[in-house]
Motif scaffolding. Sequence first.
Motif, PDB file in Angstrom:
ATOM      1  N   GLY A 418     -23.851  -6.396 -31.125  1.00 49.99           N
ATOM      2  CA  GLY A 418     -24.501  -5.643 -31.714  1.00 49.99           C
ATOM      3  C   GLY A 418     -23.769  -4.894 -33.332  1.00 49.99           C
ATOM      4  O   GLY A 418     -24.283  -4.089 -33.680  1.00 49.99           O
ATOM      5  N   THR A 419     -22.725  -5.618 -33.471  1.00 52.62           N
ATOM      6  CA  THR A 419     -21.789  -5.144 -34.722  1.00 52.62           C
ATOM      7  C   THR A 419     -22.090  -6.008 -35.892  1.00 52.62           C
ATOM      8  O   THR A 419     -21.558  -5.640 -37.193  1.00 52.62           O
ATOM      9  CB  THR A 419     -20.269  -5.284 -34.208  1.00 52.62           C
ATOM     10  N   GLN A 420     -22.874  -6.842 -35.933  1.00 49.01           N
ATOM     11  CA  GLN A 420     -23.207  -7.676 -37.125  1.00 49.01           C
ATOM     12  C   GLN A 420     -23.970  -6.758 -38.254  1.00 49.01           C
ATOM     13  O   GLN A 420     -24.671  -5.720 -37.715  1.00 49.01           O
ATOM     14  CB  GLN A 420     -24.218  -8.967 -36.854  1.00 49.01           C
ATOM     15  N   GLN A 421     -24.109  -7.123 -39.273  1.00 47.80           N
ATOM     16  CA  GLN A 421     -24.902  -6.360 -40.427  1.00 47.80           C
ATOM     17  C   GLN A 421     -25.864  -7.393 -41.096  1.00 47.80           C
ATOM     18  O   GLN A 421     -26.999  -6.962 -40.892  1.00 47.80           O
ATOM     19  CB  GLN A 421     -23.870  -5.697 -41.357  1.00 47.80           C
ATOM     20  N   LEU A 422     -25.579  -8.499 -41.602  1.00 46.56           N
ATOM     21  CA  LEU A 422     -26.273  -9.443 -42.133  1.00 46.56           C
ATOM     22  C   LEU A 422     -25.941 -10.688 -41.354  1.00 46.56           C
ATOM     23  O   LEU A 422     -24.905 -10.936 -41.012  1.00 46.56           O
ATOM     24  CB  LEU A 422     -26.254  -9.576 -43.671  1.00 46.56           C
ATOM     25  N   ALA A 423     -26.915 -11.751 -41.192  1.00 43.72           N
ATOM     26  CA  ALA A 423     -26.604 -13.101 -40.745  1.00 43.72           C
ATOM     27  C   ALA A 423     -27.528 -14.118 -41.262  1.00 43.72           C
ATOM     28  O   ALA A 423     -28.612 -13.638 -41.613  1.00 43.72           O
ATOM     29  CB  ALA A 423     -26.614 -13.047 -39.280  1.00 43.72           C
TER      30      ALA A 423
END
Length: 531
Positions: A418-423
Amino acid sequence: MGKLTMRYTLKALLLSGLTIFTAGFLLAGAVQAQEVTIALPPGELGATTYNPVTASNLNSAASLIYDRLVEQDADQSFHPHLATSWTESPDGMTWTFKLHPGVQFQDGTPFNAKAVAEWIPDFAGTSNSYLTAAIDRVEVVDNLTVVFHMKHPDPNLLFNLSSVFMGVPSPTAYTKLGADYGVKGAVGTGPFKLKKFDVGLDTVLVRNDDYAWASDLSVNQGPAHLAKVTFREIPNQSTAFLDLKTGSVDMLMGVPTDFLSLLAAEPKIKVIQMPGTGIDYMPINVTSAPFDDIRVREATVLAINQDAIVKSVYNGVGMAAHNFLISSLPASKVDPKLDDSYDPAKAAHLLDEAGWKMGPNGIREKNGKPMTVKLYTQNGTEFTNLTQVIQAQLKAIGMDAKITVFDSSTIRDEYKKGTQQLAVRGYDWNNADILDWFFNGDSLGYPNVSMWNDPKGQALDKVAMAESKTSKERSDNFKAFHEYILSQYVFAPIYQPTINIAYNSNKITVSAAIRGPRFRSQSVVDMDVVK
């Protein structure tokens, strides 16, 4: 493409990549193994199991190991397979299926009503439980007749039953192997048997010589013409392309669009183009600053120039995507005001309004902090190229996106943190319930990469998934859910691909008409080597 992943991808299916068939033959006339190499779209890269009940990601080999009760054609009509016919009660509360006689699993045990009754309950508690959630119980009427008694009407039942995740496994093998099922062995009724599976490397299948129950989507109703098929994962698409050009491999599925003009110059190579069944998109983590501000999310969406991407990255092949669903689905026909399109002036205004002012180095700042964000993608030429273009488009509005490339087998675990920002990613699934897969509040991290858990959204999702009584009502309910998702700017739509398939016509024959929404088992059983 879930649930997909659901989903064929299904989930899965899947996400952009290559599947390669290699056909070899001896001069003496004996047919060697025909090999399939997969350097897949994201939905088919990194499969860790061939257990269709529990998998979140399955590749094309699963469709050859297992048959389904029902098959879907390219026009989205449904055709008999392991089920020869079915009837739905007027109230939608029972479905009666007549089963194909004489079918055996690859371990010699019979496929019958008892096998179906033992299989359906296995989905409970898995990530694919949505596929059977509406089924209350399975009644065995006789050896070749089952009745599904429903908790509520499910107008999507036939689609679910045609999913690669609902390939029917042998109850005997499933029980015997337990937690090892799908890795150390996988047994279905399909045209090919699993011989070897090395996770992340290759899958070797051999012909099921007893096969005699193909669906009407195949011309060949007996055993496959090919003796052996090998699926391999090749992350480098340029390497796979060169293998096709030099004759080392015979078929590429998911050919990158920038290779199509090069293939046109090869007289022995033929290209098949099919409508795509997925969308490339950029999920936005709504819980991670600065994207917890809806103005920043909207600005991020408006920074994406879809038309420029189709032209520069995909050479004009495919379509710009302006929402989350493929254009053939009724639920994609949203209020035009909600479709997302490039608008850099409005994006700049929104960021100014949110307090992010342009700095002297072209990167916006707020309270002395630069607008630097994480942008995840997975390895593979086409996705890394796309991500670099997205990075440049974000830079144009003052956002500094730092790219991290993950292996396809590890990126889902990264999302789960859950630490992603954009992908930058994609899906392969031709049904509106992909919205439930990626935006359900119960699956934060993955598949809900956007980490979106909104009470109104969850209520709309529940209505669409569990309270729709007819197909029309279901489409309308998913359209309402889709429109609400669009209003919250939790992702940026990018691209609607085509499916590009190239093969060496000097070595293999392929049916002119490709049946089904994807090139899977129904087409492979018709393939042959050139005599």
